[in-house]
Design a protein around this motif. Structure first.
Motif, short mmCIF file in Angstrom:
data_model
loop_
_atom_site.label_atom_id
_atom_site.label_comp_id
_atom_site.label_asym_id
_atom_site.label_seq_id
_atom_site.Cartn_x
_atom_site.Cartn_y
_atom_site.Cartn_z
N ALA A 123 -55.13 15.39 -26.66
CA ALA A 123 -55.38 15.42 -28.11
C ALA A 123 -56.87 15.37 -28.39
O ALA A 123 -57.38 16.11 -29.24
N ARG A 124 -57.58 14.53 -27.68
CA ARG A 124 -59.04 14.43 -27.87
C ARG A 124 -59.74 15.72 -27.45
O ARG A 124 -60.79 16.06 -27.99
N GLN A 125 -59.16 16.45 -26.52
CA GLN A 125 -59.73 17.72 -26.07
C GLN A 125 -59.31 18.89 -26.96
O GLN A 125 -59.72 20.02 -26.74
N PRO A 132 -49.29 7.53 -19.63
CA PRO A 132 -49.03 8.12 -18.32
C PRO A 132 -49.06 9.65 -18.30
O PRO A 132 -49.26 10.25 -17.26
N LYS A 133 -48.86 10.28 -19.45
CA LYS A 133 -48.82 11.75 -19.50
C LYS A 133 -50.15 12.37 -19.92
O LYS A 133 -50.27 13.58 -19.97
N GLY A 134 -51.13 11.54 -20.26
CA GLY A 134 -52.43 12.08 -20.65
C GLY A 134 -52.43 12.76 -22.01
O GLY A 134 -53.30 13.60 -22.29
N LEU A 135 -51.50 12.40 -22.87
CA LEU A 135 -51.40 13.05 -24.18
C LEU A 135 -52.59 12.73 -25.08
O LEU A 135 -53.06 13.59 -25.82
N GLU A 140 -52.81 17.28 -34.62
CA GLU A 140 -52.09 16.31 -35.46
C GLU A 140 -51.46 15.18 -34.65
O GLU A 140 -50.35 14.75 -34.94
N PHE A 141 -52.17 14.72 -33.65
CA PHE A 141 -51.67 13.63 -32.81
C PHE A 141 -51.94 12.31 -33.50
O PHE A 141 -53.08 12.00 -33.85
N THR A 142 -50.92 11.53 -33.70
CA THR A 142 -51.05 10.26 -34.40
C THR A 142 -52.07 9.35 -33.71
O THR A 142 -52.02 9.15 -32.51
N GLY A 143 -52.99 8.83 -34.50
CA GLY A 143 -54.02 7.94 -34.00
C GLY A 143 -55.30 8.66 -33.65
O GLY A 143 -56.36 8.05 -33.60
#
Length: 82
Positions: A29-31, A22-25, A36-39
């Protein structure tokens, strides 16, 4: 027992997590806005032997809650004080 740890694995694939975000995290991260975003940048390793698995991709919300409630009822004494 005090301090006892119970590992609950809320199972969902990366595409499912991204779809539900829901927050677009994940998008951030992809942008490259979050490092270091998990996954995305760092691997996610599912637990090897969790105490309980809640498979959110193959069960609806009520079934997931049922799994959790059954686990809690089996492993914890709930004291209802009024």
């Amino acid at each position: 027992d005090p301090g006892e740890f119970h590992e609950v694995y809320i199972k969902a694939s990366l595409p499912t997590c991204e779809h539900r975000d829901p927050k677009g995290l994940y998008r951030k991260a992809r942008q490259g806005q979050i490092q270091e975003f998990t996954g995305i940048h760092s691997p996610y390793e599912p637990p090897q032997s969790p105490d309980v698995v809640v498979d959110t991709e193959n069960m609806d919300v009520d079934a997931c809650l049922g799994v959790l409630m059954s686990y809690v009822a089996e492993h914890f004494r709930l004291d209802r004080r009024g």
